[in-house]
Design a protein around this motif. Sequence first.
Motif, PDB file in Angstrom:
ATOM      1  N   LEU A  17       0.831  -1.209   0.000  1.00 30.42           N
ATOM      2  CA  LEU A  17       0.000   0.000   0.000  1.00 30.42           C
ATOM      3  C   LEU A  17       0.862   1.255   0.000  1.00 30.42           C
ATOM      4  O   LEU A  17       0.544   2.241  -0.672  1.00 30.42           O
ATOM      5  N   VAL A  18       1.957   1.249   0.755  1.00 31.56           N
ATOM      6  CA  VAL A  18       2.850   2.415   0.806  1.00 31.56           C
ATOM      7  C   VAL A  18       3.522   2.624  -0.546  1.00 31.56           C
ATOM      8  O   VAL A  18       3.637   3.760  -1.034  1.00 31.56           O
ATOM      9  N   ILE A  19       3.960   1.533  -1.199  1.00 27.39           N
ATOM     10  CA  ILE A  19       4.553   1.659  -2.538  1.00 27.39           C
ATOM     11  C   ILE A  19       3.541   2.239  -3.515  1.00 27.39           C
ATOM     12  O   ILE A  19       3.857   3.132  -4.314  1.00 27.39           O
ATOM     13  N   ASN A  20       2.317   1.738  -3.442  1.00 27.00           N
ATOM     14  CA  ASN A  20       1.254   2.249  -4.312  1.00 27.00           C
ATOM     15  C   ASN A  20       1.034   3.745  -4.082  1.00 27.00           C
ATOM     16  O   ASN A  20       0.896   4.520  -5.039  1.00 27.00           O
ATOM     17  N   ALA A  21       1.033   4.158  -2.811  1.00 28.32           N
ATOM     18  CA  ALA A  21       0.845   5.578  -2.491  1.00 28.32           C
ATOM     19  C   ALA A  21       2.007   6.415  -3.011  1.00 28.32           C
ATOM     20  O   ALA A  21       1.800   7.499  -3.591  1.00 28.32           O
ATOM     21  N   LEU A  22       3.237   5.934  -2.835  1.00 31.98           N
ATOM     22  CA  LEU A  22       4.403   6.689  -3.293  1.00 31.98           C
ATOM     23  C   LEU A  22       4.387   6.860  -4.810  1.00 31.98           C
ATOM     24  O   LEU A  22       4.659   7.954  -5.321  1.00 31.98           O
ATOM     25  N   VAL A  23       4.075   5.793  -5.543  1.00 31.70           N
ATOM     26  CA  VAL A  23       4.088   5.859  -6.998  1.00 31.70           C
ATOM     27  C   VAL A  23       2.981   6.775  -7.516  1.00 31.70           C
ATOM     28  O   VAL A  23       3.199   7.606  -8.410  1.00 31.70           O
ATOM     29  N   GLN A  24       1.757   6.657  -6.947  1.00 26.67           N
ATOM     30  CA  GLN A  24       0.665   7.523  -7.389  1.00 26.67           C
ATOM     31  C   GLN A  24       0.981   8.993  -7.135  1.00 26.67           C
ATOM     32  O   GLN A  24       0.747   9.847  -7.998  1.00 26.67           O
ATOM     33  N   ASN A  25       1.505   9.289  -5.964  1.00 24.68           N
ATOM     34  CA  ASN A  25       1.821  10.683  -5.635  1.00 24.68           C
ATOM     35  C   ASN A  25       2.968  11.208  -6.478  1.00 24.68           C
ATOM     36  O   ASN A  25       2.979  12.384  -6.861  1.00 24.68           O
TER      37      ASN A  25
END
Length: 344
Positions: free
Chosen positions: A132-140
């Motif tokens: 989830l954190v990787i997903n958040a970092l990439v989207q942002n």
Amino acid sequence: MATRREPRAQRALRLASGTALCLAVSYALGLPLPFIAPLFALFLLAKLNRPLSLKAGLGLTLVVLLTTGSGLLLIPLLRYAAVSGVLLVGLCLFLAFRHGLTGGNGLVTTFLVIGLTMISAAGTADFGLALLVINALVQNLLLAVLMLPVGHWLFPEPAGAQALPAEPALSTAEAGWVALRAALVVLPAWLLALIDPASYMAIILKSVGLGQQSCSATARTAARELIGSTLLGGLLAVLFWWALGLFVHLWMFFLWMLLFGLLVARKLYGFSPTRQSPGFWLNSLVTMTILLGLSVQDSANGQDVYSAFAMRMGLFIAISLYACLMVYLLDRYRQLRHLRQPGC
């Protein structure tokens, strides 16, 4: 003189407007960890004075995906051989900082350090949380990359303007000492996050900023650079929160961020005489954005905003004091070691 000032004015306007736009869009879209998008925009706009091409933007996103994903490889080691895992993370942090100090890409270094620390800490508690954190970092990051050409379209770089000066590469010996100092600054915050990732994840972001800031600090300027910027960032966050409370709306969030960004950008680009370095003002803005974003999340979740802010601010000050101590002790040790060498 007017010609030389023009690029700085465009860069200040671009930094403030790009960060504010990124903040408004990330909250409007409901991205996970939305305060990270303006942080990435800050880093990109402060480091780059040219828009990224589509290929370069996608390449940077892929690099971030790979560098943050590197933290996933450390999860099994941290779970089943904790001491070896901690030593390996410390070594990787040292190598990442040394890469940036010897002429490597500073943005890649930043994202690699974030991946090594945030992802490994989250994954040690729950592998799904790490994803989830990787997903958040990439989207942002994708949003920040998309906002970069928008900022350059609104406030283009003047023709013939000089590029931003590159940070001088250090010698191998000097880079080794400075990288060791930066790694020691980041490690305690990461160890705290291993205990409770949900509570201390933001501390990692702050410690990464302090680690990079400590690379240019000396024992004489460490307190002013590290602690001073943290205190100023906290004060700006308090003022911003009070101003936002006058009329709570997304557009007011954008406008207040634009105003605060412009005020700090004037100092960052040297429009107002100041004794502080550009890193001081950038770190103040980063600290404000982190504290403000977490306070907005606390308010949305129905938590006590003021007690949570006080606890985070206390932790930020504590790790800033620790960073100053590391700068002083290692510089002092190097001086004594030099004096003991034959012929000195």
